[in-house]
Write a protein that holds these residues in place. Structure first.
Motif, PDB file in Angstrom:
ATOM      1  N   LEU A  63       0.828  -1.205   0.000  1.00 10.36           N
ATOM      2  CA  LEU A  63       0.000   0.000   0.000  1.00 10.36           C
ATOM      3  C   LEU A  63       0.863   1.256   0.000  1.00 10.36           C
ATOM      4  O   LEU A  63       0.584   2.210  -0.728  1.00 10.36           O
ATOM      5  CB  LEU A  63      -0.913   0.000   1.228  1.00 10.36           C
ATOM      6  CG  LEU A  63      -2.066  -1.013   1.225  1.00 10.36           C
ATOM      7  CD1 LEU A  63      -2.722  -1.067   2.595  1.00 10.36           C
ATOM      8  CD2 LEU A  63      -3.100  -0.651   0.166  1.00 10.36           C
ATOM      9  N   LEU A  64       1.924   1.248   0.807  1.00 10.94           N
ATOM     10  CA  LEU A  64       2.797   2.417   0.860  1.00 10.94           C
ATOM     11  C   LEU A  64       3.492   2.639  -0.471  1.00 10.94           C
ATOM     12  O   LEU A  64       3.625   3.781  -0.940  1.00 10.94           O
ATOM     13  CB  LEU A  64       3.834   2.251   1.974  1.00 10.94           C
ATOM     14  CG  LEU A  64       4.781   3.442   2.164  1.00 10.94           C
ATOM     15  CD1 LEU A  64       4.008   4.699   2.536  1.00 10.94           C
ATOM     16  CD2 LEU A  64       5.829   3.121   3.236  1.00 10.94           C
ATOM     17  N   GLU A  65       3.913   1.567  -1.119  1.00 10.06           N
ATOM     18  CA  GLU A  65       4.554   1.701  -2.431  1.00 10.06           C
ATOM     19  C   GLU A  65       3.593   2.322  -3.442  1.00 10.06           C
ATOM     20  O   GLU A  65       3.973   3.222  -4.200  1.00 10.06           O
ATOM     21  CB  GLU A  65       5.037   0.344  -2.925  1.00 10.06           C
ATOM     22  CG  GLU A  65       5.776   0.417  -4.256  1.00 10.06           C
ATOM     23  CD  GLU A  65       6.331  -0.928  -4.707  1.00 10.06           C
ATOM     24  OE1 GLU A  65       7.028  -0.950  -5.742  1.00 10.06           O
ATOM     25  OE2 GLU A  65       6.068  -1.940  -4.034  1.00 10.06           O
ATOM     26  N   SER A  66       2.346   1.862  -3.437  1.00 12.71           N
ATOM     27  CA  SER A  66       1.347   2.425  -4.353  1.00 12.71           C
ATOM     28  C   SER A  66       1.079   3.888  -4.037  1.00 12.71           C
ATOM     29  O   SER A  66       0.947   4.719  -4.931  1.00 12.71           O
ATOM     30  CB  SER A  66       0.041   1.632  -4.258  1.00 12.71           C
ATOM     31  OG  SER A  66       0.223   0.300  -4.693  1.00 12.71           O
ATOM     32  N   MET A  67       1.011   4.213  -2.746  1.00 14.40           N
ATOM     33  CA  MET A  67       0.783   5.584  -2.315  1.00 14.40           C
ATOM     34  C   MET A  67       1.918   6.490  -2.781  1.00 14.40           C
ATOM     35  O   MET A  67       1.688   7.598  -3.281  1.00 14.40           O
ATOM     36  CB  MET A  67       0.661   5.616  -0.788  1.00 14.40           C
ATOM     37  CG  MET A  67       0.287   6.947  -0.199  1.00 14.40           C
ATOM     38  SD  MET A  67       0.203   6.852   1.616  1.00 14.40           S
ATOM     39  CE  MET A  67      -1.299   5.898   1.839  1.00 14.40           C
ATOM     40  N   CYS A  68       3.147   6.005  -2.625  1.00 17.05           N
ATOM     41  CA  CYS A  68       4.313   6.787  -3.058  1.00 17.05           C
ATOM     42  C   CYS A  68       4.343   6.943  -4.576  1.00 17.05           C
ATOM     43  O   CYS A  68       4.697   8.019  -5.090  1.00 17.05           O
ATOM     44  CB  CYS A  68       5.596   6.122  -2.566  1.00 17.05           C
ATOM     45  SG  CYS A  68       5.843   6.208  -0.777  1.00 17.05           S
ATOM     46  N   ASP A  69       3.983   5.898  -5.296  1.00 19.99           N
ATOM     47  CA  ASP A  69       3.955   5.979  -6.762  1.00 19.99           C
ATOM     48  C   ASP A  69       2.970   7.048  -7.230  1.00 19.99           C
ATOM     49  O   ASP A  69       3.273   7.844  -8.132  1.00 19.99           O
ATOM     50  CB  ASP A  69       3.576   4.631  -7.367  1.00 19.99           C
ATOM     51  CG  ASP A  69       4.692   3.598  -7.276  1.00 19.99           C
ATOM     52  OD1 ASP A  69       5.845   3.978  -7.024  1.00 19.99           O
ATOM     53  OD2 ASP A  69       4.394   2.393  -7.447  1.00 19.99           O
ATOM     54  N   LEU A  70       1.779   7.071  -6.627  1.00 20.15           N
ATOM     55  CA  LEU A  70       0.773   8.061  -7.009  1.00 20.15           C
ATOM     56  C   LEU A  70       1.244   9.474  -6.671  1.00 20.15           C
ATOM     57  O   LEU A  70       1.083  10.407  -7.469  1.00 20.15           O
ATOM     58  CB  LEU A  70      -0.548   7.766  -6.296  1.00 20.15           C
ATOM     59  CG  LEU A  70      -1.354   6.576  -6.823  1.00 20.15           C
ATOM     60  CD1 LEU A  70      -2.542   6.283  -5.910  1.00 20.15           C
ATOM     61  CD2 LEU A  70      -1.850   6.860  -8.239  1.00 20.15           C
ATOM     62  N   ALA A  71       1.835   9.638  -5.485  1.00 22.01           N
ATOM     63  CA  ALA A  71       2.332  10.956  -5.091  1.00 22.01           C
ATOM     64  C   ALA A  71       3.455  11.413  -6.019  1.00 22.01           C
ATOM     65  O   ALA A  71       3.526  12.586  -6.409  1.00 22.01           O
ATOM     66  CB  ALA A  71       2.821  10.915  -3.641  1.00 22.01           C
ATOM     67  N   TRP A  72       4.333  10.487  -6.403  1.00 20.64           N
ATOM     68  CA  TRP A  72       5.440  10.811  -7.301  1.00 20.64           C
ATOM     69  C   TRP A  72       4.931  11.224  -8.675  1.00 20.64           C
ATOM     70  O   TRP A  72       5.417  12.184  -9.279  1.00 20.64           O
ATOM     71  CB  TRP A  72       6.365   9.609  -7.403  1.00 20.64           C
ATOM     72  CG  TRP A  72       7.517   9.760  -8.350  1.00 20.64           C
ATOM     73  CD1 TRP A  72       7.710   9.094  -9.531  1.00 20.64           C
ATOM     74  CD2 TRP A  72       8.660  10.616  -8.199  1.00 20.64           C
ATOM     75  NE1 TRP A  72       8.875   9.481 -10.115  1.00 20.64           N
ATOM     76  CE2 TRP A  72       9.501  10.411  -9.320  1.00 20.64           C
ATOM     77  CE3 TRP A  72       9.051  11.522  -7.224  1.00 20.64           C
ATOM     78  CZ2 TRP A  72      10.688  11.103  -9.494  1.00 20.64           C
ATOM     79  CZ3 TRP A  72      10.254  12.209  -7.391  1.00 20.64           C
ATOM     80  CH2 TRP A  72      11.051  11.999  -8.521  1.00 20.64           C
ATOM     81  N   GLN A  73       3.930  10.503  -9.171  1.00 25.14           N
ATOM     82  CA  GLN A  73       3.362  10.844 -10.473  1.00 25.14           C
ATOM     83  C   GLN A  73       2.788  12.251 -10.471  1.00 25.14           C
ATOM     84  O   GLN A  73       3.002  13.034 -11.404  1.00 25.14           O
ATOM     85  CB  GLN A  73       2.285   9.831 -10.845  1.00 25.14           C
ATOM     86  CG  GLN A  73       2.797   8.447 -11.179  1.00 25.14           C
ATOM     87  CD  GLN A  73       1.699   7.410 -11.264  1.00 25.14           C
ATOM     88  OE1 GLN A  73       0.520   7.747 -11.307  1.00 25.14           O
ATOM     89  NE2 GLN A  73       2.066   6.136 -11.281  1.00 25.14           N
ATOM     90  N   ARG A  74       2.072  12.586  -9.404  1.00 28.91           N
ATOM     91  CA  ARG A  74       1.486  13.923  -9.320  1.00 28.91           C
ATOM     92  C   ARG A  74       2.559  14.994  -9.155  1.00 28.91           C
ATOM     93  O   ARG A  74       2.498  16.048  -9.787  1.00 28.91           O
ATOM     94  CB  ARG A  74       0.511  13.983  -8.141  1.00 28.91           C
ATOM     95  CG  ARG A  74      -0.698  13.095  -8.306  1.00 28.91           C
ATOM     96  CD  ARG A  74      -1.732  13.354  -7.232  1.00 28.91           C
ATOM     97  NE  ARG A  74      -2.867  12.482  -7.381  1.00 28.91           N
ATOM     98  CZ  ARG A  74      -4.072  12.720  -6.880  1.00 28.91           C
ATOM     99  NH1 ARG A  74      -4.288  13.839  -6.215  1.00 28.91           N
ATOM    100  NH2 ARG A  74      -5.059  11.868  -7.046  1.00 28.91           N
TER     101      ARG A  74
END
Length: 240
Positions: free
Chosen positions: A223-234
């Motif tokens: 979940l944290l990896e997915s959260m970080c990926d989304l934040a990085w994309q934005r």
């Protein structure tokens, strides 16, 4: 473009330097500021869950920027936010939207004098009005500022399986597993009117909006990896 500092004695967390460990001659680049809260998270999770999650995401964003050759550091976390909806529970400390907006704006005005860009990482939904309006004010003043949320599509609302899994990954010793219990599990849309009028305690006496059953550290890591990926994309899409 600034490159990561070398030859310093910066304290880092997972390769992400903290601003407070730098000297004034080393400060610069992208400053990533975590926004959290101090509020109840059910009978089994600590009061600083949102701050810990925002810090973890901020650390990862800084690590990725530095790996790409950009200088970046993690600023001091704002650990008290707008949490009035949780005021019915002991331990909750809230400064409200107006005060939080002012804090964010003043941090932005101060840091933008030397920072290349300001990125606020928000870990608490109650902070959204404050951070979005504060960033709008900073941008209106010509400052390079933005914010990104810590979010995962489809997650439960509060202190349920999502946040419990995240905490089991980040700091399992802080989770009172034996106290974990099911809370209000109706869809957020169904309880939102009562939440807005009377707060979380009116719909969930234990403060949980979800069910922590089945939470585990492996799921938290994913979940944290997915959260970080989304934040990085934005963050990178807007910072180009």
């Amino acid at each position: 473009m600034d490159s990561p500092r070398s030859g310093s004695t910066e304290r880092t967390i997972g390769g992400a330097p903290r601003l407070t460990s730098r000297t004034w001659q080393e400060a610069g680049g992208i400053l990533v500021v975590p926004l959290g809260s101090t509020e109840q998270h059910g009978p089994h999770l600590p009061l600083d869950v949102d701050t810990r999650v925002a810090l973890a995401v901020a650390d990862e964003l800084v690590r990725r920027w530095r790996a790409s050759g950009r200088d970046a550091s993690v600023g001091p976390a704002i650990a008290v936010g707008a949490s009035g909806e949780h005021q019915g529970f002991a331990g909750t400390v809230s400064i409200g939207t107006d005060a939080l907006r002012t804090v964010i704006v003043e941090i932005g005005r101060s840091a933008s004098v030397w920072a290349e860009r300001l990125v606020f990482v928000n870990g608490h939904g109650g902070n959204v009005d404050a951070v979005s309006s504060a960033v709008g004010i900073l941008r209106g003043e010509g400052r390079a500022a933005m914010w990104v949320p810590c979010e995962i599509p489809g997650s439960d609302a509060h202190a349920g399986r999502t946040e419990t899994s995240l905490m089991l990954h980040l700091d399992a010793g802080a989770v009172r597993v034996e106290r974990a219990e099911r809370g209000e599990v109706r869809p957020l849309a169904a309880i939102l009117p009562a939440l807005r009028e009377s707060g979380v305690a009116a719909v969930s006496p234990n403060g949980v909006l979800g069910d922590p059953a089945g939470a585990n550290a492996g799921e938290g890591a994913a979940l944290l990896e997915s959260m970080c990926d989304l934040a990085w994309q934005r963050a990178t899409a807007e910072a180009r």
